[in-house]
Design a protein around this motif. Structure first.
Motif, PDB file in Angstrom:
ATOM      1  N   PHE A 192       1.284   1.100  10.440  1.00 43.05           N
ATOM      2  CA  PHE A 192       1.330   1.223   8.987  1.00 43.05           C
ATOM      3  C   PHE A 192       0.674   0.041   8.310  1.00 43.05           C
ATOM      4  O   PHE A 192       0.521  -1.034   8.896  1.00 43.05           O
ATOM      5  CB  PHE A 192       2.767   1.411   8.484  1.00 43.05           C
ATOM      6  CG  PHE A 192       3.691   0.253   8.735  1.00 43.05           C
ATOM      7  CD1 PHE A 192       3.946  -0.670   7.725  1.00 43.05           C
ATOM      8  CD2 PHE A 192       4.329   0.101   9.954  1.00 43.05           C
ATOM      9  CE1 PHE A 192       4.809  -1.730   7.945  1.00 43.05           C
ATOM     10  CE2 PHE A 192       5.193  -0.953  10.178  1.00 43.05           C
ATOM     11  CZ  PHE A 192       5.442  -1.877   9.173  1.00 43.05           C
TER      12      PHE A 192
ATOM     13  N   LEU B  28       2.875   1.702   0.604  1.00 36.67           N
ATOM     14  CA  LEU B  28       2.296   1.960   1.923  1.00 36.67           C
ATOM     15  C   LEU B  28       0.930   2.585   1.708  1.00 36.67           C
ATOM     16  O   LEU B  28       0.811   3.597   1.020  1.00 36.67           O
ATOM     17  CB  LEU B  28       3.166   2.908   2.740  1.00 36.67           C
ATOM     18  CG  LEU B  28       4.489   2.365   3.261  1.00 36.67           C
ATOM     19  CD1 LEU B  28       5.268   3.471   3.967  1.00 36.67           C
ATOM     20  CD2 LEU B  28       4.273   1.191   4.194  1.00 36.67           C
TER      21      LEU B  28
ATOM     22  N   ALA C  40       0.450   5.251   7.094  1.00 32.60           N
ATOM     23  CA  ALA C  40       1.537   5.234   8.079  1.00 32.60           C
ATOM     24  C   ALA C  40       1.337   6.417   9.021  1.00 32.60           C
ATOM     25  O   ALA C  40       1.132   7.543   8.573  1.00 32.60           O
ATOM     26  CB  ALA C  40       2.898   5.323   7.402  1.00 32.60           C
TER      27      ALA C  40
END
Length: 194
Positions: A56, A158, A161
């Motif tokens: 990630f 993020l 991922a």
């Protein structure tokens, strides 16, 4: 004759070269929006029991802090157990530091307020839940910081991922039949040589 002992060795060699199937079990559909530190990102996926890998990219916005008086801690949990935590200067100052890393994650360098991490894990058979969160304490003893700061001061997200997992090889019926036929031919040849 020496051909008989070779047959079991050949059969064992054929069985050990069977590939281990690796599958992508989860992919973040798109980078998240900028999240405040009260929001977590959860991924649910099914897997076979065994080893897996979580790759990630963490993004920091504004003043996400490393290890200083305003520490913000990334926590990764899998099926309710913490598997990784650390803190990095993603705009707010402080030292970069891994806090909990029992599985030997590989942590890249911070580049443009982003950090890439590759985390080996053990996946459960069936349902798995992965949670990414930022622990940002709301007050610090002896400091003037109190209460939630909000996106005006710090945020995270993020950018990518992916979870991959190794599953046991499952030969298709035709592959299994071909393997058995090949072993039968080797047996017939060994018998014929005698």
């Amino acid at each position: 004759m020496t051909s008989m002992p070779r047959l079991p060795l050949l059969a064992a060699a054929l069985l050990t070269v069977a590939p281990a199937w690796a599958a992508t079990l989860y992919t973040l559909p798109a980078p998240t929006a900028t999240l405040d530190t009260t929001v977590s990102v959860t991924a649910n996926f099914a897997a076979g029991a065994g080893t897996g890998l979580i790759d990630f990219t963490l993004a920091g916005y504004a003043t996400l802090d490393g290890d200083n008086g305003y520490i913000d801690i990334l926590r990764v949990t899998l099926n309710g157990s913490e598997v990784f935590s650390g803190t990095w200067n993603l705009g707010g100052g402080g030292a970069d530091r891994v806090l909990f890393n029992p599985n030997g994650a590989t942590v890249g360098a911070v580049v443009n307020q982003q950090l890439t991490i590759s985390l080996p894990v053990t996946l459960a058979a069936g349902s798995n839940q992965l949670v990414f969160s930022i622990d940002s304490p709301t007050s610090f003893e002896g400091s003037d910081r109190a209460g939630f700061q909000g996106l005006g001061d710090e945020g995270w997200g993020l950018n990518a991922a992916t979870v991959t997992g190794a599953t046991a090889p499952v030969p298709e019926p035709t592959s299994g039949a071909l393997l058995l036929a090949g072993l039968g031919v080797f047996g017939w040849l060994a018998k014929r040589r005698r």
